[in-house]
Write a protein that holds these residues in place. Structure first.
Motif, PDB file in Angstrom:
ATOM      1  N   UNK A   1      -9.379 -31.016   3.869  1.00  0.00           N
ATOM      2  CA  UNK A   1      -9.043 -29.955   4.819  1.00  0.00           C
ATOM      3  C   UNK A   1      -8.638 -28.676   4.097  1.00  0.00           C
ATOM      4  N   UNK A   2      -9.150 -27.562   4.592  1.00  0.00           N
ATOM      5  CA  UNK A   2      -8.782 -26.249   4.041  1.00  0.00           C
ATOM      6  C   UNK A   2      -8.410 -25.329   5.189  1.00  0.00           C
ATOM      7  N   UNK A   3      -7.494 -24.406   4.903  1.00  0.00           N
ATOM      8  CA  UNK A   3      -7.036 -23.436   5.892  1.00  0.00           C
ATOM      9  C   UNK A   3      -7.244 -22.045   5.315  1.00  0.00           C
ATOM     10  N   UNK A   4      -7.742 -21.117   6.151  1.00  0.00           N
ATOM     11  CA  UNK A   4      -7.976 -19.745   5.688  1.00  0.00           C
ATOM     12  C   UNK A   4      -7.561 -18.770   6.788  1.00  0.00           C
ATOM     13  N   UNK A   5      -6.886 -17.700   6.406  1.00  0.00           N
ATOM     14  CA  UNK A   5      -6.481 -16.687   7.377  1.00  0.00           C
ATOM     15  C   UNK A   5      -7.671 -15.874   7.870  1.00  0.00           C
ATOM     16  N   UNK A   6      -8.774 -15.889   7.104  1.00  0.00           N
ATOM     17  CA  UNK A   6      -9.970 -15.135   7.497  1.00  0.00           C
ATOM     18  C   UNK A   6     -11.165 -16.077   7.531  1.00  0.00           C
TER      19      UNK A   6
ATOM     20  N   UNK B   1      -6.001  -7.703  11.334  1.00  0.00           N
ATOM     21  CA  UNK B   1      -6.439  -8.792  10.460  1.00  0.00           C
ATOM     22  C   UNK B   1      -6.280 -10.111  11.176  1.00  0.00           C
ATOM     23  N   UNK B   2      -7.237 -11.019  10.931  1.00  0.00           N
ATOM     24  CA  UNK B   2      -7.166 -12.343  11.547  1.00  0.00           C
ATOM     25  C   UNK B   2      -6.101 -13.192  10.849  1.00  0.00           C
ATOM     26  N   UNK B   3      -5.789 -14.335  11.470  1.00  0.00           N
ATOM     27  CA  UNK B   3      -4.861 -15.272  10.860  1.00  0.00           C
ATOM     28  C   UNK B   3      -3.544 -15.362  11.602  1.00  0.00           C
ATOM     29  N   UNK B   4      -2.943 -16.569  11.570  1.00  0.00           N
ATOM     30  CA  UNK B   4      -1.698 -16.806  12.299  1.00  0.00           C
ATOM     31  C   UNK B   4      -0.569 -15.884  11.861  1.00  0.00           C
ATOM     32  N   UNK B   5      -0.522 -15.548  10.586  1.00  0.00           N
ATOM     33  CA  UNK B   5       0.576 -14.732  10.060  1.00  0.00           C
ATOM     34  C   UNK B   5       0.443 -13.265  10.447  1.00  0.00           C
ATOM     35  N   UNK B   6      -0.645 -12.908  11.120  1.00  0.00           N
ATOM     36  CA  UNK B   6      -0.869 -11.514  11.492  1.00  0.00           C
ATOM     37  C   UNK B   6      -0.794 -11.293  12.994  1.00  0.00           C
ATOM     38  N   UNK B   7      -0.020 -12.145  13.678  1.00  0.00           N
ATOM     39  CA  UNK B   7       0.264 -11.877  15.079  1.00  0.00           C
ATOM     40  C   UNK B   7       1.210 -10.680  15.190  1.00  0.00           C
ATOM     41  N   UNK B   8       1.445 -10.211  16.411  1.00  0.00           N
ATOM     42  CA  UNK B   8       2.325  -9.044  16.556  1.00  0.00           C
ATOM     43  C   UNK B   8       3.211  -9.173  17.781  1.00  0.00           C
ATOM     44  N   UNK B   9       4.371  -8.520  17.694  1.00  0.00           N
ATOM     45  CA  UNK B   9       5.312  -8.418  18.802  1.00  0.00           C
ATOM     46  C   UNK B   9       5.567  -6.945  19.059  1.00  0.00           C
ATOM     47  N   UNK B  10       5.690  -6.565  20.337  1.00  0.00           N
ATOM     48  CA  UNK B  10       5.941  -5.174  20.691  1.00  0.00           C
ATOM     49  C   UNK B  10       7.246  -5.115  21.492  1.00  0.00           C
ATOM     50  N   UNK B  11       8.228  -4.446  20.937  1.00  0.00           N
ATOM     51  CA  UNK B  11       9.510  -4.249  21.619  1.00  0.00           C
ATOM     52  C   UNK B  11       9.565  -2.805  22.114  1.00  0.00           C
ATOM     53  N   UNK B  12      10.104  -2.615  23.310  1.00  0.00           N
ATOM     54  CA  UNK B  12      10.150  -1.284  23.921  1.00  0.00           C
ATOM     55  C   UNK B  12      11.581  -0.932  24.278  1.00  0.00           C
TER      56      UNK B  12
ATOM     57  N   UNK C   1     -12.468 -21.241  13.971  1.00  0.00           N
ATOM     58  CA  UNK C   1     -12.632 -19.949  13.318  1.00  0.00           C
ATOM     59  C   UNK C   1     -11.325 -19.163  13.373  1.00  0.00           C
ATOM     60  N   UNK C   2     -11.108 -18.344  12.382  1.00  0.00           N
ATOM     61  CA  UNK C   2      -9.930 -17.470  12.377  1.00  0.00           C
ATOM     62  C   UNK C   2     -10.102 -16.393  13.440  1.00  0.00           C
TER      63      UNK C   2
END
Length: 468
Positions: free
Chosen positions: A237-242, A189-200, A103-104
C-alpha cells in the motif's frame, strides 16, 4: 584632403588627374593587403565552424562516455488511461503491478445563492490550511491568511478576487445561475493535509458569515472532501497527496488518472534505440567535422583552386589526429575498435554505420558495446572512445587549445593587416596633400610667368611700333 579651386588653370596641365595617379601608386600596397585580409577572414570563419563542430563532437562523445548515455529506458502501461508512467534515463529495468483504490482530491466548498452583484457585509475572513477528521480541523504549520472585506461594497466577484490575490492556498470563483450567484472555493493542492477552514468575524453589516466554513454545516457547504491517493504497488500500500507520484519509485513518474478495476502492469526496460540515436549523433558530428576539414584543406588540380586552409599545418594535423584516433584501440572487451561494432571508416575519412554488425552488438552484447565507449584506463589512449574523444575535443577548444590558439593567431594577423592598411591610407592622404600643394604652387608660378610673358610681348610690340 587638400584641394584647389581650379587645378591646372595656370599651366594647362590636368593636375587633379596627375595627383590621383601618383596617390594611386602610393596606395598600391593596399591591393595585396586587402587580398590577405580577405584570406584571413575566410580562414577565421572556417576555424569558427571547426571550433563549433569540435564542440558538437565533444558533446556527442561526452554523452556516450557515461552510463547515463546508455541507460535510456522505455516504459509501458497495460492501461495508460488509468495509470501512465514516464521513466528517466538510468531508471532500473523492472516490472510492477499497480492498482488504484482512490484518487487524490482537493477540498471544495460552495456558498448559498445571493442576488447577482449584491454587496456583502463587511468583516474579516481567516483562511487556514490543515486536515479534517471526523468534523474536527487540525491546522497545519502554515500561517492563517486574513482577508478584509469592505461592508456594503464588496460583491462576491470582488471577494473572489481578494481571495485569489491573497495566496492563501485556495482559489475562488463565482458561479451564476437562475438562483443568483454562489462563491465556489477549492484547495490549490490535492491531499488530506490541504483542506481548509474559513472563519469569519463580521463588522459593518451581516451576511459575510454565509461564506464561513467550519465543518458544522453553517455557512458554506462542502461539495468535496480533500483526500489522498491510495494505491498498491506489487501488493504494497502507498499513499500520495497528489495523483502524480514522482518520488515513490526512483526514476519513475507515475500519473494516476482513474480508479482501477484490475491490476495495471508496468514494464520498464532498457531502450536500445536511445543508444543507437546517441551513436548516430556521434557519427554525424564526426562526419560534419571531417567534411569541413577535407573541403578546407583540399586542392583541386582541375580548377586549380585551393581550400581556405590548404597547407595549414594545424588543420592538416587535426585531420590526421582524428583519423588516427578513430583507428585506435581501447582496453574494453570483447570490442576494442569501432570497426568491431560496425562503425567503419570510409575512403574519404568519414564514418559509416554497418547496421547488421551494429545491431548484432546491440542485441547480443549491450554491455560490451557500452564498455567500448565508457571503459576507464590509466593510459589515456586506451580509454573508451567516449572518454578519449571528449577529452581530445575539450583540449582543442580550451583557451590554450590548438584550435583556439590558431583562431587567435589569425585574428591577430587580421588586426595587424588592418593597421597596415591604415598606415598606407594615411601615407597616401599625406602624399595627396603634399602633391596638391606642390602642383598648386607650380601652377600658380606658371600662371604668373605666362602673364609676364604676355606683358613683355605686348611691350616689345608697342616699342617696335613706336620706332618704326
Amino acid at each position: 584632403m587638400a584641394t584647389i579651386s581650379s587645378p591646372g588653370i595656370g599651366s594647362g596641365l590636368d593636375v587633379q588627374n596627375i595627383v590621383s595617379q601618383l596617390v594611386a601608386i602610393e596606395k598600391a600596397p593596399l591591393k595585396q593587403l586587402e587580398t590577405q585580409a580577405t584570406s584571413f577572414k575566410t580562414k577565421l570563419s572556417v576555424y569558427g565552424t571547426i571550433k563549433s563542430q569540435v564542440s558538437a563532437l565533444g558533446d556527442a562523445a561526452a554523452k556516450l562516455s557515461t552510463s547515463a548515455g546508455w541507460n535510456a529506458v522505455t516504459s509501458t502501461s497495460s492501461n495508460p488511461s488509468a495509470v501512465s508512467v514516464t521513466a528517466a534515463a538510468g531508471a532500473a529495468a523492472t516490472g510492477l503491478t499497480l492498482e488504484v483504490q482512490q484518487l487524490a482530491r482537493a477540498q471544495s466548498t460552495a456558498s448559498t445563492a445571493v442576488p447577482t452583484d449584491s454587496a456583502m457585509g463587511g468583516g474579516t475572513m481567516t483562511i487556514s490550511l490543515g486536515t479534517w477528521s471526523g468534523g474536527a480541523f487540525t491546522a497545519g504549520t502554515g500561517t492563517p491568511v486574513n482577508i478584509t472585506i469592505n461592508p456594503g461594497q464588496d460583491t462576491l466577484t470582488a471577494i473572489a478576487a481578494r481571495i485569489n490575490e491573497a495566496g492563501a492556498g485556495v482559489s475562488a470563483t463565482v458561479l451564476r445561475d437562475a438562483s443568483g450567484e454562489r462563491l465556489l472555493m477549492r484547495s490549490s493542492t490535492t491531499g488530506e493535509a490541504n483542506g481548509f477552514r474559513i472563519e469569519v468575524a463580521e463588522s459593518g453589516g451581516a451576511g459575510l458569515s454565509r461564506l464561513a466554513y467550519d465543518g458544522s454545516g453553517a455557512g458554506m457547504t462542502q461539495t468535496r472532501a480533500a483526500q489522498n491517493a491510495l494505491a498498491t504497488i506489487n501488493g504494497v500500500a502507498v499513499v500520495s497527496a497528489t495523483n502524480r507520484m514522482t518520488d515513490t519509485l526512483p526514476g519513475l513518474t507515475v500519473q494516476l488518472s482513474q480508479v482501477t478495476t484490475a491490476p495495471v502492469e508496468i514494464d520498464v526496460s532498457i531502450d536500445p534505440e536511445g543508444a543507437r540515436k546517441n551513436i548516430q549523433t556521434f557519427i554525424d558530428a564526426y562526419n560534419a567535422l571531417t567534411k569541413t576539414l577535407a573541403d578546407a584543406t583540399r586542392y583541386d588540380p582541375t580548377s586549380k583552386s585551393a581550400g581556405a586552409l590548404q597547407g595549414d599545418g594545424t588543420a592538416v594535423g587535426l585531420q590526421n589526429a582524428l583519423r588516427s584516433m578513430m583507428r585506435s584501440v581501447t582496453a574494453s572487451s570483447p570490442f576494442e575498435r569501432l570497426a568491431d561494432v560496425g562503425i567503419e571508416a570510409k575512403s574519404g575519412g568519414e564514418l559509416s554505420l554497418n547496421a547488421t554488425k551494429f545491431d548484432a552488438a546491440l542485441t547480443t552484447n549491450y554491455e560490451g558495446l557500452r564498455q567500448l565507449f565508457t571503459v576507464a584506463n590509466a593510459n589515456p589512449t586506451s580509454q573508451g572512445f567516449g572518454l578519449k574523444i571528449r577529452t581530445f575535443a575539450q583540449g582543442l577548444i580550451d583557451s590554450d587549445g590548438v584550435v583556439s590558439a590558431r583562431s587567435e593567431a589569425i585574428q591577430n594577423a587580421l588586426t595587424r593587416n588592418g593597421k597596415e592598411q591604415d598606415k598606407v591610407n594615411d601615407r597616401a592622404a599625406r602624399a595627396e596633400v603634399r602633391l596638391l600643394a606642390q602642383y598648386n604652387a607650380m601652377d600658380a608660378n606658371v600662371g604668373r610667368l605666362s602673364g609676364l610673358n604676355a606683358f613683355v610681348t605686348q611691350q616689345i610690340a608697342l616699342w617696335n611700333k613706336s620706332t618704326a
